[in-house]
Design a protein around this motif. Sequence first.
Motif, short mmCIF file in Angstrom:
data_model
loop_
_atom_site.label_atom_id
_atom_site.label_comp_id
_atom_site.label_asym_id
_atom_site.label_seq_id
_atom_site.Cartn_x
_atom_site.Cartn_y
_atom_site.Cartn_z
N ASP A 125 -33.22 -2.89 20.94
CA ASP A 125 -33.72 -2.71 22.30
C ASP A 125 -33.94 -1.25 22.68
O ASP A 125 -34.18 -0.94 23.85
N GLY A 126 -33.85 -0.35 21.72
CA GLY A 126 -34.11 1.06 21.99
C GLY A 126 -32.91 1.85 22.47
O GLY A 126 -33.00 3.07 22.66
N MET A 151 -34.63 10.38 16.36
CA MET A 151 -35.99 9.90 16.23
C MET A 151 -36.42 9.43 17.62
O MET A 151 -35.77 8.56 18.21
N ILE A 152 -37.47 9.99 18.14
CA ILE A 152 -37.92 9.68 19.50
C ILE A 152 -39.35 9.15 19.43
O ILE A 152 -40.24 9.82 18.90
N GLY A 153 -39.56 7.95 19.94
CA GLY A 153 -40.90 7.37 19.97
C GLY A 153 -41.18 6.38 18.86
O GLY A 153 -42.18 5.66 18.91
N THR A 154 -40.30 6.29 17.86
CA THR A 154 -40.57 5.36 16.76
C THR A 154 -40.36 3.91 17.19
O THR A 154 -40.96 3.01 16.62
N PHE A 155 -39.49 3.69 18.19
CA PHE A 155 -39.30 2.32 18.69
C PHE A 155 -40.59 1.81 19.33
O PHE A 155 -41.00 0.67 19.11
N GLU A 156 -41.25 2.67 20.11
CA GLU A 156 -42.51 2.29 20.74
C GLU A 156 -43.64 2.18 19.72
O GLU A 156 -44.54 1.34 19.85
N ALA A 157 -43.57 3.02 18.69
CA ALA A 157 -44.61 3.01 17.67
C ALA A 157 -44.52 1.77 16.77
O ALA A 157 -45.53 1.19 16.39
N GLN A 158 -43.29 1.39 16.43
CA GLN A 158 -43.11 0.22 15.56
C GLN A 158 -41.79 -0.48 15.89
O GLN A 158 -40.81 -0.33 15.17
N PRO A 159 -41.77 -1.25 16.97
CA PRO A 159 -40.54 -1.97 17.33
C PRO A 159 -40.24 -3.06 16.32
O PRO A 159 -41.09 -3.41 15.48
#
Length: 239
Positions: A125-126, A151-159
């Motif tokens: 869930d980030g 790592m910032i933004g990788t959850f949004e890039a590839q959840p």
Amino acid sequence: MFYHLLKYVLLGPLLKLVFRPRIEGLKHVPSEGAAVIAGNHLSFSDHFLMPAILKRRITFLAKAEYFTGPGVRGRLTAFFFRSAGQIPVDRSGKDAGQAAIREGLGVLRKGELLGIYPEGTRSHDGRLYKGKVGVAVMALKAGVPVVPCAMIGTFEAQPPGKVIPNIHPVVIRFGEPLDFSRYEGMENEKAVLRAVTDEIMYAILSLSGQEYVDRYAAVVKAEEAAAPKERKLRRMPLS
């Protein structure tokens, strides 16, 4: 050979093109000698992005399931993980933690970089979850610094569940190395291991800005997976 082929020719340039990662604090990663790089884990892509941007080779401990998947997709996944320098670790059974520590110490004793996700699994869930103490055991036994990484933004890039990544900015941020030499010889003290692990997790949190959950991610995942089944059972009429 495959590691460098993947890094410089096949996967590395593609990852940099798709994610266009911004790197901060790279000077904190030692140019030589053993060290642990401890980071948050938000995406399947994390395994490949860090090896792509670091000048030095880095070896990660990865769950064995990545190497044993069925079919063509499973074989390709296994190939990429091995080529990226990942070491399979069986997380099942009571000796799973000791196996991971043994493999990690082997990397550090060769003077190399070891990548670890202290949460033990990807965040679903980030949020940032409580760290497991294996990272502290390895750092203290090997007597090496720990470099926190976010790592910032990788959850949004590839959840989780996303096969084709989204176009989303990614930042990879390294913090100052953490020195735990004051705890030398205390790697069997539970209170010390917990304190060291919490210090590492706080450093990662400071870099990432995530919401923190003081529970293990695997436990929360299991509870959330079981919740729909429990609700369904409650709705079933009594016969």
